[in-house]
Structure formats: C-alpha cells, structure tokens
Motif scaffolding. Structure first.
Motif, PDB file in Angstrom:
ATOM      1  N   GLN A   1      12.382  -5.974  37.842  1.00 19.88           N
ATOM      2  CA  GLN A   1      12.101  -4.887  36.895  1.00 19.88           C
ATOM      3  C   GLN A   1      13.306  -4.628  35.994  1.00 19.88           C
ATOM      4  O   GLN A   1      13.167  -4.414  34.791  1.00 19.88           O
ATOM      5  N   GLY A   2      14.490  -4.685  36.609  1.00 22.79           N
ATOM      6  CA  GLY A   2      15.718  -4.517  35.826  1.00 22.79           C
ATOM      7  C   GLY A   2      15.857  -5.630  34.787  1.00 22.79           C
ATOM      8  O   GLY A   2      16.315  -5.404  33.663  1.00 22.79           O
TER       9      GLY A   2
ATOM     10  N   ALA B   1       3.574 -27.984  33.424  1.00 22.31           N
ATOM     11  CA  ALA B   1       4.121 -26.828  32.696  1.00 22.31           C
ATOM     12  C   ALA B   1       5.417 -26.344  33.370  1.00 22.31           C
ATOM     13  O   ALA B   1       6.015 -25.368  32.940  1.00 22.31           O
ATOM     14  N   THR B   2       5.814 -27.011  34.412  1.00 18.77           N
ATOM     15  CA  THR B   2       7.035 -26.790  35.218  1.00 18.77           C
ATOM     16  C   THR B   2       6.969 -25.508  36.064  1.00 18.77           C
ATOM     17  O   THR B   2       6.222 -25.485  37.028  1.00 18.77           O
ATOM     18  N   PHE B   3       7.673 -24.424  35.672  1.00 15.67           N
ATOM     19  CA  PHE B   3       7.818 -23.282  36.577  1.00 15.67           C
ATOM     20  C   PHE B   3       7.473 -21.950  35.897  1.00 15.67           C
ATOM     21  O   PHE B   3       7.610 -21.830  34.684  1.00 15.67           O
ATOM     22  N   PRO B   4       7.108 -20.941  36.695  1.00 16.94           N
ATOM     23  CA  PRO B   4       6.959 -19.595  36.115  1.00 16.94           C
ATOM     24  C   PRO B   4       8.291 -19.180  35.481  1.00 16.94           C
ATOM     25  O   PRO B   4       9.360 -19.464  36.026  1.00 16.94           O
ATOM     26  N   LEU B   5       8.235 -18.524  34.344  1.00 18.08           N
ATOM     27  CA  LEU B   5       9.462 -18.119  33.656  1.00 18.08           C
ATOM     28  C   LEU B   5      10.208 -17.068  34.478  1.00 18.08           C
ATOM     29  O   LEU B   5       9.600 -16.357  35.287  1.00 18.08           O
ATOM     30  N   PRO B   6      11.516 -16.949  34.271  1.00 16.73           N
ATOM     31  CA  PRO B   6      12.255 -15.880  34.934  1.00 16.73           C
ATOM     32  C   PRO B   6      11.560 -14.538  34.663  1.00 16.73           C
ATOM     33  O   PRO B   6      11.203 -14.250  33.526  1.00 16.73           O
ATOM     34  N   GLY B   7      11.362 -13.752  35.708  1.00  9.90           N
ATOM     35  CA  GLY B   7      10.668 -12.470  35.562  1.00  9.90           C
ATOM     36  C   GLY B   7       9.198 -12.547  35.950  1.00  9.90           C
ATOM     37  O   GLY B   7       8.566 -11.538  36.203  1.00  9.90           O
ATOM     38  N   ILE B   8       8.663 -13.764  35.971  1.00  9.27           N
ATOM     39  CA  ILE B   8       7.233 -13.965  36.246  1.00  9.27           C
ATOM     40  C   ILE B   8       7.052 -14.537  37.643  1.00  9.27           C
ATOM     41  O   ILE B   8       7.815 -15.410  38.069  1.00  9.27           O
TER      42      ILE B   8
END
Ligand code: 6R9
Length: 651
Positions: free
Chosen positions: A41-42, A437-444
């Motif tokens: 969240q931060g 598509a590789t990986f979930p993005l940072p935060g996801i």
C-alpha cells in the motif's frame, strides 16, 4: 521460417536486457519488487505522489470486498495532471501529439496547444449545459479532438463514455441509454482506408431513441453532407472557437468516476465498466512510465490502438499525457495507402517506443518482411504487445523484423476492468521469454488457482485470479452492482476472477492461455486454444490461426481449426496433413485438429481479438450469435459457407 528466426526461437531461448538498454533504463534491477512486497500500500501511495493533488488523501485504501476506495479523501483533477502541470513546469512547447491524418495531413499539438483546446472545449460543454457528474458520450474517429474531448470532460468533472467510432447505431444507442448521457460529441465523418464513414448519419439514427441527449457537438472533419438538427446539434468550430482559453479545473474526489467504457462483451449486453480518478491515473501513469521505460525528453511513443477501447484511454491519453510523453497519433488503417504505412510513420517521427496488438503483428507477418524493410526503423528501442496472447513465433518476428534484434518486447496482460497493465516485464530488469507476459508488476498480486480456488504451485496451470485490490481496478458496472458481484467476484470467494486461463513455468513466468470459456475438452484433456493456435502459427507458412472445440460423439470435443496462410503459400490436402502433424509433434497427438479450414481472414472484434464464439457457431452449424462488434461481419459469413462445403477430415 528463416534459419535466423528458427535460431532465435529455439526452445527455451531467453532474452536478457542488453547492457546498452540497462544502462539507460529507469529500472535495471529487481529491487523494486522487494520494495513493493515489503509494503504494497505504501508502494502505491508513493506512486500516487508522482501526481499533483489539491489535497492529499487521509487513507491509502479502504477495502470492503468487492469495493475498493483508493487515496480516500484525496482531491485532484486529471486534466491538470495531464496538461497544466507540464506547461507550468516549462514544457508548454513540447509536442504532446504528432497527429497524422490518413491522407497525409499532419498537425502537431504542444502541451500548451492541448491546454488551450481542452479549456475551450470544456467551456463549450458548460455552455451547452453539461455539468459535473453528467455523462457525455463521445463517438469519433482518431482525430486530436477525441483526446481533447475526453480531457475537456475530465476538466469539468463530466464522465465520458467513448464509443468506438465504427460501431452501429444500435450499439451507440444502447450505450448512450445505459449511461443516460446528456450530450454527445461526434464528427461529420471519419476517414478509413481512403473513404468517409458517415458518423453523423449513424448518430442521427441512434439519437431518435436517445431521450436523454440534449445536445450534440459536431466536429467537421470530412466535410461530407450532414443534417444538423436545430437546437440539438452544434458545430464544434462555431461553439468552441470563441470560448475563453482558460477554464478552472473542477477539483475532483479521488473516487469520483472519470469514465465509463463499455466492454465489447463476448456474450450478452455490454457492461459499462466504471473507472475512478485518483487510483486510475496513478496506475496508468506508473505502468506507462516503467513498462515502457519512458524518458519524456527524448522518447517518441506510439500506441496504435484506437481511443475507443481501453488501451487508447490508458496508453494514448491518460498515461502518456500524465507522464509528459511526446506521442504519435494516427487516424487511419495500416495498409493505406500501402502496407508500409506504420513503418513509414515510425521512420518519419523517429518513434522509439511502439505498442501494438498481436493481431496486427501477425497481419504484418502475413504481408511479409518487405514492408518494414523499406524503412529505417533504427529509432525504435522498445516494443510492446497487448490484447491477446502473443505466440512465440509472432514475438520473435516482431523482435527481429521490427526491433532489429535490439529492442525488448514487453507483452502486457491487462483488461478493460483492470484499467492498467497488471502482468508485464520491466524491460531493463526482466529476462524475456517469447510468449510469456513474465511477472505481475511490482505492487500487483496475481495467482493461479484451481477449480476450488486453491493456489496451484509453480509450475502449474489453472485460472488467473487477482487476490487483492489495485488502484486502477474497476469501481463497478454502471448501474448494476449485482452484475459486478456476479461477474467478477462470485466464482472464487474473495478473489477477482479475470476469465483467463494461465500457467506458470518452473521459473514462475506467467503464460496466458486465453479465455477459459474457450478451453477445449478433448477425450478428457483440457487443451487451451492459445497453445494449439501457437503450434499452428509456428509452421512457417501460417500467418494466423484460430481453433475452437466442436461437439464430437467419441472425444467429447474435437478441435476445428481456421488458418490464414502467409503471402506466397497455397492450401492443399497434403498441407492439411502436414499441419496436423506439426501440431501433433509440438503438443501431442491429442491436440491434432480434426478439421482445418483455410480462410483469408478471421473474424475479429474492432480491437483485434479473434471472436472464437462465432467460429464455434460455424463449427457447430448453429445460428451466428451477435456480430455487431466485428470489424468486418462479411468474413464470418464467408467462412461459414466455405466450412459447410468442406468435409472435415477424420482420423
Ligand atoms: C487491454 C485489453 C481483455 C482480455 C484479457 C485477455 C486478453 C489482453 C493480453 C491478453 C494474453 C496479453 N488479453 N492482453 N491475453 N496476453 N498480453 O485487451 O482489454 O479489451 O478488455 O480485453 O484480452 O483475454 O482478459 P480488453
């Protein structure tokens, strides 16, 4: 396939970011993932602080499943974030859009120009009686006034609903009535492949049954004959030109709706997907910056989508402008006047970042290498893909023929509902695998779950689900809370279900497998359409393929394939066998198509997705379902008549 291409496509070949790319990239290490995991969240709050807020939020996230509120209490205006702040910071003379008309006319609009035009249009809308919270429908071609109209709505707090400028009167009417729009912004006609599409005539037909529309603002673009209804219709050049060039932006709540966008919907009535202000802008700006490694002072960015679908909203208008990009915007089709139009445009504007769809890429492959070869594409440094799974063959062709083996290809998975990219590489940090598509993005957070909702280990396959909220998530289905709960949150408790199947490999890379509704069950085996299509397209003569399951008395379902060949190849019975064996070799005999029909084209939506539902109707010899969202409805009729006259081969 050429030997060189074959070598690049070798099983397991991966593509690490080059030293040169890493050196200049915004993110070149995986640390950002750790930061985001540590305090997600931060992390998002940190991204939100990149925007200008009139008032900062008091709470980052309120999560009352399935309803999320992000940056609660925060106040901002989207058009100020996209325009004013860049002008104030001294970038007024930077080009926001290099616009290229289909017939070769050009316009360049700087950030100052955009701001003036948006303010004038916003004032015109107010004069026409549009107020904060009202819905405004926009039905236009790809002209600069389309993003201007969107931003003008955002400036005064009106909620826009862009309807793709190629939909029928019926589709336009349904969308206007569902949203109860009070005004419509349109144009006389739009250019497509050298001829004029009479938008205003479609509007006139639709508006007969749209009681909520009080005013229509009509841009003159094609100078075709139109009928103006007195009192209702107003010419853009008459109403907008004399307006004041300043318009104070409405201070909006972070959670106020920014727009509604109707999903083309493969089944049933289209859903009005609602997006918010603060969370949406935060995530589109963040993803646009990091996935495309955007350097606003030097890059020239081009997303070839239409503003009428979500990619145009997030990655032509809001993300790029929030990040002060210089973009190319093109009005027409890729084959006008010739099949090299895109590459001529890349060369002309020295485009450095290029974002398009796999369908387009496969069409370019079908046309052949000679078209990109005519042009100097050395300005390109990064390529992107969206809309469908990109098969490894198309990925490698894109990498080589367009990117000159120099540009990372980022495959970006997301949806109208997610608002912004969710799964994608960060090009300076991620080692790429063609087709992943590789990986979930940072935060996801994204995970793969089984029928009972349990997480599947790595490697493993199943349903792609999103277990926690993200800033640009949809805020609901317009006027239908139950449909929102039923469609997205009922299948798996507490998790958003996206409707797509996916798998991870042993290194945890995500591979999208297509819509789960399309998955076939052959002799008790789940077979993904994506994998069979990808195996077909792996054959050097095949440009594009779609497969569907059809009822079969012995195997439950049998695979029916529809195949388009590359230029210079002809179909034959022997070739059908060769292709079936090719699939058997790559996946296994179980995945061998029972029938293969060669077609010149496949039925696709306006946004370039193959409509397998209609091919299933053909294969099952059923009545064709709704065809209104098709780019070219005649294609499916011709496939149907050819399918019926061809005898499917039996093993
Ligand atoms: C942005 C957009 C969403 C559906 C989605 C999925 C498919 C989009 C993809 C992809 C595999 C990708 N999809 N991108 N599948 N790899 N990179 O396309 O939105 O029109 O709502 O479609 O498109 O099936 O669920 P939308």
């Amino acid at each position: 396939m050429s030997d060189a291409l074959e070598a690049l496509l070798q099983e397991g070949r991966t593509f690490a970011p080059s030293k040169e790319f890493r050196k200049q990239s915004l993110v070149s290490s995986a640390e950002i993932y750790d930061d985001a995991d540590h305090d997600w969240q931060g992390f998002w709050a940190h991204q939100a602080l990149e925007l200008d807020w009139h008032q900062e939020w008091h709470t980052i996230l309120e999560w009352d499943l399935p309803f999320a509120k992000w940056f609660v209490g925060g106040k901002l205006n989207v058009s100020e974030n996209c325009l004013d702040r860049h002008v104030t910071a001294g970038h007024g003379e930077q080009v926001a859009f290099h616009w290229e008309g289909e017939s070769g006319d050009v316009r360049s609009l700087t950030y100052s120009d955009m701001l003036v035009e948006v303010c004038r249009t916003a004032n015109a809308l107010k004069q026409l009686g549009v107020a904060k919270g009202d819905r405004v429908a926009i039905y236009m071609g790809m002209v600069p006034e389309l993003p201007i109209a969107m931003l003008a709505c955002a400036r005064i707090g009106a909620v826009h609903s862009v309807v793709f400028g190629g939909f029928t009167a019926q589709s336009l009417k349904d969308r206007i009535n569902d949203a109860q729009a009070v005004a419509l912004i349109t144009q006389d006609g739009s250019w497509r492949r050298g001829s004029v599409f009479d938008l205003k005539a479609v509007v006139d037909e639709a508006l007969i049954e749209c009681p909520t529309i009080a005013k229509a603002l009509v841009l003159q673009r094609a100078s075709n004959d139109v009928v103006m209804t007195p009192g209702r219709d107003h010419w853009w050049h008459e109403v907008v030109a004399d307006q004041a060039t300043e318009c104070a932006a409405e201070v909006m709540d972070s959670e106020d709706p920014l727009f509604i966008l109707y999903t083309s919907g493969t089944t049933g009535k289209p859903k009005g997907i609602v997006h918010s202000t603060g969370g949406y802008l935060t995530q589109v700006a963040y993803t646009h910056k990091y996935v495309f490694d955007l350097h606003p002072d030097t890059d020239v960015y081009w997303c070839t989508a239409d503003c009428g679908w979500v990619t145009g909203h997030s990655y032509i208008v809001y993300g790029p402008l929030a990040n002060r990009s210089t973009s190319v915007m093109y009005e027409g089709t890729p084959d006008y006047p010739d099949k090299d139009r895109f590459w001529a445009t890349v060369e002309k504007y020295k485009v450095s970042i290029f974002y398009t769809a796999p369908t387009a890429i496969r069409t370019f492959m079908k046309w052949g290498d000679e078209y990109p070869l005519r042009h100097d594409l050395s300005s390109l440094r990064l390529l992107g893909s969206v809309g469908e799974p990109i098969n490894p063959e198309a990925w490698v062709w894109y990498y080589k023929a367009i990117g000159g083996e120099r540009c990372p290809v980022v495959d970006t998975w997301w949806q109208t509902e997610t608002g912004a990219i969710m799964i994608s590489a960060l090009p300076g940090a991620t080692t790429l695998k063609p087709g992943s598509a590789t990986f979930p993005l940072p935060g996801i957070q994204a995970e793969i779950i089984d029928d009972s909702g349990k997480t599947v280990g790595v490697p493993g396959g199943g349903y792609l689900a999103l277990p926690r909220p993200w800033p640009s998530m949809l805020r609901g289905v317009w006027g239908d809370e139950q449909r929102y709960r039923d469609t997205y949150w009922s299948r798996f408790e507490g998790k958003y279900f996206a409707g797509d199947g996916a798998k991870t490999d042993d290194e945890g890379y995500f591979w999208l497998l297509g819509r789960v509704d399309d998955i076939m069950l052959v002799s008790g085996h789940n077979i993904s359409t994506t994998e069979v299509e990808s195996a077909l397209v792996d054959h050097p003569a095949v440009a594009e393929a779609a497969v569907v399951g059809k009822t079969d008395s012995t195997t439950g379902q049998a695979i029916a394939a529809f195949v388009t060949l590359r230029a210079g190849h002809d179909p034959s019975d022997a070739f059908v066998e060769e292709l079936r064996n090719h699939v058997a070799k790559l996946i296994g005999p179980i995945a061998k198509p029972q029938s293969i029909l060669f077609t010149d084209d496949l039925p696709k939506t306006r946004s370039g997705k193959i409509m397998r539902r209609l091919l299933r109707n053909v294969a099952e010899d059923e009545q064709l379902g709704d065809t209104t969202t098709l780019a070219d409805p005649s294609i499916v009729a011709s496939i149907k008549s050819r399918y019926l006259s061809a005898a499917p081969s039996e093993d």
